[in-house]
Design an enzyme around this catalytic site. Structure first.
Site, PDB file in Angstrom:
ATOM      1  N   GLY A  39       9.263  12.463   6.084  1.00  0.00           N
ATOM      2  CA  GLY A  39       8.987  13.173   7.331  1.00  0.00           C
ATOM      3  C   GLY A  39       8.676  14.619   7.039  1.00  0.00           C
ATOM      4  O   GLY A  39       8.854  15.106   5.924  1.00  0.00           O
ATOM      5  N   TYR A  43       9.430  23.495   9.119  1.00  0.00           N
ATOM      6  CA  TYR A  43       9.837  24.365   8.018  1.00  0.00           C
ATOM      7  C   TYR A  43       9.603  23.766   6.642  1.00  0.00           C
ATOM      8  O   TYR A  43       9.582  24.478   5.656  1.00  0.00           O
ATOM      9  CB  TYR A  43      11.327  24.731   8.178  1.00  0.00           C
ATOM     10  CG  TYR A  43      11.593  25.318   9.540  1.00  0.00           C
ATOM     11  CD1 TYR A  43      11.193  26.622   9.832  1.00  0.00           C
ATOM     12  CD2 TYR A  43      12.185  24.558  10.548  1.00  0.00           C
ATOM     13  CE1 TYR A  43      11.401  27.168  11.091  1.00  0.00           C
ATOM     14  CE2 TYR A  43      12.394  25.102  11.816  1.00  0.00           C
ATOM     15  CZ  TYR A  43      12.006  26.396  12.078  1.00  0.00           C
ATOM     16  OH  TYR A  43      12.198  26.933  13.334  1.00  0.00           O
ATOM     17  N   VAL A  46      10.576  16.232   3.925  1.00  0.00           N
ATOM     18  CA  VAL A  46      11.684  15.481   3.361  1.00  0.00           C
ATOM     19  C   VAL A  46      11.084  14.329   2.548  1.00  0.00           C
ATOM     20  O   VAL A  46      10.273  13.553   3.066  1.00  0.00           O
ATOM     21  CB  VAL A  46      12.638  14.961   4.462  1.00  0.00           C
ATOM     22  CG1 VAL A  46      13.769  14.141   3.869  1.00  0.00           C
ATOM     23  CG2 VAL A  46      13.215  16.135   5.262  1.00  0.00           C
ATOM     24  N   LYS A  61      15.242  17.408   0.852  1.00  0.00           N
ATOM     25  CA  LYS A  61      14.611  18.372   1.769  1.00  0.00           C
ATOM     26  C   LYS A  61      13.989  19.482   0.935  1.00  0.00           C
ATOM     27  O   LYS A  61      14.653  20.090   0.097  1.00  0.00           O
ATOM     28  CB  LYS A  61      15.633  18.936   2.756  1.00  0.00           C
ATOM     29  CG  LYS A  61      15.000  19.854   3.768  1.00  0.00           C
ATOM     30  CD  LYS A  61      15.663  19.797   5.126  1.00  0.00           C
ATOM     31  CE  LYS A  61      14.936  20.678   6.120  1.00  0.00           C
ATOM     32  NZ  LYS A  61      15.491  20.605   7.456  1.00  0.00           N
ATOM     33  N   ASP A 153      19.512  22.948  17.487  1.00  0.00           N
ATOM     34  CA  ASP A 153      18.238  22.219  17.439  1.00  0.00           C
ATOM     35  C   ASP A 153      18.465  20.748  17.787  1.00  0.00           C
ATOM     36  O   ASP A 153      17.930  19.855  17.126  1.00  0.00           O
ATOM     37  CB  ASP A 153      17.622  22.386  16.045  1.00  0.00           C
ATOM     38  CG  ASP A 153      16.103  22.171  16.038  1.00  0.00           C
ATOM     39  OD1 ASP A 153      15.510  22.090  17.131  1.00  0.00           O
ATOM     40  OD2 ASP A 153      15.530  22.082  14.942  1.00  0.00           O
TER      41      ASP A 153
HETATM   42  N1  LIG Z   1      18.273  12.131   5.386  1.00  0.00           N
HETATM   43  C1  LIG Z   1      17.112  11.650   5.826  1.00  0.00           C
HETATM   44  N2  LIG Z   1      16.791  10.361   5.634  1.00  0.00           N
HETATM   45  C2  LIG Z   1      15.602   9.873   6.095  1.00  0.00           C
HETATM   46  N3  LIG Z   1      14.674  10.601   6.764  1.00  0.00           N
HETATM   47  C3  LIG Z   1      14.933  11.897   6.973  1.00  0.00           C
HETATM   48  C4  LIG Z   1      16.162  12.497   6.521  1.00  0.00           C
HETATM   49  N4  LIG Z   1      16.159  13.803   6.892  1.00  0.00           N
HETATM   50  C5  LIG Z   1      14.999  14.006   7.538  1.00  0.00           C
HETATM   51  N5  LIG Z   1      14.246  12.887   7.599  1.00  0.00           N
HETATM   52  C6  LIG Z   1      12.910  12.743   8.241  1.00  0.00           C
HETATM   53  O1  LIG Z   1      12.175  13.942   8.030  1.00  0.00           O
HETATM   54  C7  LIG Z   1      11.851  14.569   9.291  1.00  0.00           C
HETATM   55  C8  LIG Z   1      11.890  16.088   9.144  1.00  0.00           C
HETATM   56  O2  LIG Z   1      13.180  16.477   8.689  1.00  0.00           O
HETATM   57  P1  LIG Z   1      13.888  17.816   9.184  1.00  0.00           P
HETATM   58  O3  LIG Z   1      14.089  17.736  10.678  1.00  0.00           O
HETATM   59  O4  LIG Z   1      15.104  18.043   8.364  1.00  0.00           O
HETATM   60  O5  LIG Z   1      12.757  18.914   8.852  1.00  0.00           O
HETATM   61  P2  LIG Z   1      12.501  20.331   9.544  1.00  0.00           P
HETATM   62  O6  LIG Z   1      11.331  20.964   8.858  1.00  0.00           O
HETATM   63  O7  LIG Z   1      13.758  21.122   9.544  1.00  0.00           O
HETATM   64  O8  LIG Z   1      12.125  19.874  11.017  1.00  0.00           O
HETATM   65  P3  LIG Z   1      12.115  20.654  12.413  1.00  0.00           P
HETATM   66  O9  LIG Z   1      10.697  21.001  12.653  1.00  0.00           O
HETATM   67  O10 LIG Z   1      12.632  19.630  13.397  1.00  0.00           O
HETATM   68  O11 LIG Z   1      13.053  21.811  12.295  1.00  0.00           O
HETATM   69  C9  LIG Z   1      12.864  14.004  10.298  1.00  0.00           C
HETATM   70  O12 LIG Z   1      12.385  14.018  11.627  1.00  0.00           O
HETATM   71  C10 LIG Z   1      13.067  12.579   9.753  1.00  0.00           C
HETATM   72  O13 LIG Z   1      12.055  11.714  10.239  1.00  0.00           O
END
Ligand SMILES: Nc1ncnc2c1ncn2[C@@H]1O[C@H](COP(=O)(O)OP(=O)(O)OP(=O)(O)O)[C@@H](O)[C@H]1O
Length: 344
Positions: A39, A43, A46, A61, A153
Site C-alpha cells: 500500500g 507519506y 509499505v 514501512k 488519523d
Molecule cells: N502492517 C501492514 N500489513 C499489511 N498492509 C499494510 C500494513 N501497514 C500498512 N499497510 C497498507 O499500506 C497502506 C499505507 O500504509 P500507511 O497508512 O501506514 O501509510 P501512510 O503513508 O502513513 O498513509 P496515510 O496517507 O494514511 O497517512 C495501508 O492503507 C494498508 O493498505
C-alpha cells in the site's frame, strides 16, 4: 532500565533519544527480499518483505528522507513500538533503520484488506461487522489515550482487517500521533474526519497564519473521527465534506444537534441520518458532540452496542447524484493535510 512515565506521553521523548543513538544504516535489499508493495499513503509506502536469513514475512514501512524529518520518523516508530502490545494495534518487530534514501521500520504483516476497501458504496458494511470493528477500535483508542497519546488519523484506510467479517481488526499508522497537549497552530486542507475545532485552524489560499487560537491535541479529536468513521461504515457515505459553515450537510447536522438538546425528534433528523434508530442517534449526539469538552469518550460506544443502530427498513436517501457523498469517499481520502505542530 529506564523509568517510563505511563500516562503523560513523556516516555516517548526518552525512547526517541535512545533510538536516535542506535539507528543502524543498511540498505533494504541487503537484508530483505522485496516481494511486493502492500500500500501507499501520503507519506510513504509499505512493502511486503521477507527477512533474507530467517524468511520472516514483514510489512516494511518506507519513508523517503527527502520528505520526512528524522524526528517525525522516530516519533512514529517509537509511538508504534510502545503501543504495539495491544491486540488491536499493529505489532512491531523492533527493527528500525535508515538507508541512503529512506527511513524504515518493520511491522507485523496483516494479510487482509483495509476497512476502506470493504465498504460497499451507499450501503456500508453489515451492522454486526460494524459493531465488532468499532468495539476493537474503541479498545485500541482507549489504550492509546490512557498512555497520554492521541492517534489523530482515525479513518477506514488505517484499520487493517485480518478477516472479511471484522472479527479481528488492527489500528495502524501512527504517523500523525502526538502527545496529548501538543499545540496545533494551523492545518492545510481538510478531511471529513476532522473535528469542528480543528477545522477552525484551516489556512485558506495565500493565508500565512490561522485566525483562530492554537489548539491542544486531545483524545476528543479521535472521538470525533471515530464517530465519522462509524457513520461511513454504517452507510457507505460521508456525513459531510468538512465541518465548516459552507458545508450544508454539516450545517444540517448542527441544526439537528441544537434541536436534539431540547428533545430527540425523529422528524428533525437530517436526511442522511434518517436510517438510524433513536438509540443510535443518541450515541452519535454524544460521540459527535459539537463542543469537544462535552464529547464522550470512545469507550461509551459499549453502552449502545446491544441496541439496534439501523432501522429494519432503511429509508432511501433523498440525494441527487450530484450530492452523492460517496463520490467523495475516494477523492477525499487522497487529500493532503499538512499540520503545523509545536510541542508545548
Ligand atoms: N502492517 C501492514 N500489513 C499489511 N498492509 C499494510 C500494513 N501497514 C500498512 N499497510 C497498507 O499500506 C497502506 C499505507 O500504509 P500507511 O497508512 O501506514 O501509510 P501512510 O503513508 O502513513 O498513509 P496515510 O496517507 O494514511 O497517512 C495501508 O492503507 C494498508 O493498505
Amino acid at each position: 532500565m529506564i523509568e517510563l512515565g505511563l500516562t503523560d506521553g513523556s516516555f516517548i521523548d526518552e525512547l526517541i533519544e535512545i533510538t536516535a543513538q542506535s539507528l543502524a544504516q543498511l540498505e533494504i535489499q541487503e537484508h530483505f527480499n522485496i516481494v511486493k508493495e502492500l500500500g501507499r499513503g501520503k507519506y510513504g509506502k509499505v512493502l511486503l518483505v521477507t527477512h533474507c536469513f530467517k524468511g520472516t514475512p514483514m510489512a516494511l514501512k518506507v519513508l523517503p528522507k527527502a520528505s520526512t524529518q528524522l524526528r517525525g520518523f522516530l516519533r512514529e516508530y517509537c509511538i508504534s513500538l510502545y503501543l504495539s502490545s495491544h491486540p488491536c494495534i499493529v505489532g512491531l518487530f523492533g527493527i528500525a533503520f535508515h538507508s541512503k534514501d529512506h527511513y524504515c521500520f518493520a511491522q507485523e504483516l496483516v494479510s487482509g484488506k483495509d476497512l476502506f476497501a470493504v465498504i460497499k458504496p451507499r450501503v456500508g458494511i453489515p451492522e454486526p461487522s460494524v459493531k465488532r470493528c468499532v468495539l476493537q477500535i474503541a479498545s485500541a483508542l482507549e489504550f492509546i489515550h490512557s498512555h497520554g497519546l492521541v492517534h489523530r488519523d482515525v479513518k477506514p484506510e488505517n484499520i487493517l482487517l485480518l478477516d472479511k467479517n471484522c472479527c479481528h481488526v488492527k489500528l495502524a499508522d501512527f504517523g500523525l500521533a502526538q502527545k496529548r497537549g501538543t499545540m496545533i497552530h494551523y492545518i492545510r486542507g481538510t478531511l471529513p474526519y476532522m473535528a469542528p475545532e480543528l477545522c477552525t485552524l484551516v489556512l485558506l489560499e495565500g493565508q500565512e497564519e490561522a485566525t483562530a487560537p492554537p489548539l491542544h491535541v486531545e483524545p476528543s479529536l479521535d472521538t470525533w473521527a471515530f464517530g465519522v468513521l462509524m457513520f461511513c461504515i454504517l452507510t457507505g457515505y460521508f456525513p459531510w465534506e468538512c465541518c465548516t459553515a459552507s458545508d450544508d450537510f454539516y450545517q444540517e447536522f448542527v441544526e439537528w444537534c441544537v434541536l436534539e438538546e431540547k428533545a430527540t425528534n425523529e422528524k428533525d433528523a437530517p436526511s442522511l441520518w434518517k436510517r438510524f434508530t433513536p438509540e443510535a442517534m443518541e450515541m452519535f449526539s454524544r460521540i459527535l458532540a459539537l463542543d469537544a469538552e462535552r464529547r464522550c469518550t470512545v469507550g461509551e460506544v459499549r453502552l449502545y452496542v446491544e441496541k439496534d443502530w439501523l432501522k429494519e427498513e432503511t429509508v432511501p436517501l433523498d440525494l441527487s447524484s450530484d450530492s452523492d457523498l460517496y463520490g467523495h469517499l475516494t477523492e477525499l481520502a487522497k487529500l493532503n493535510i499538512i499540520v503545523g505542530v509545536s510541542v508545548t
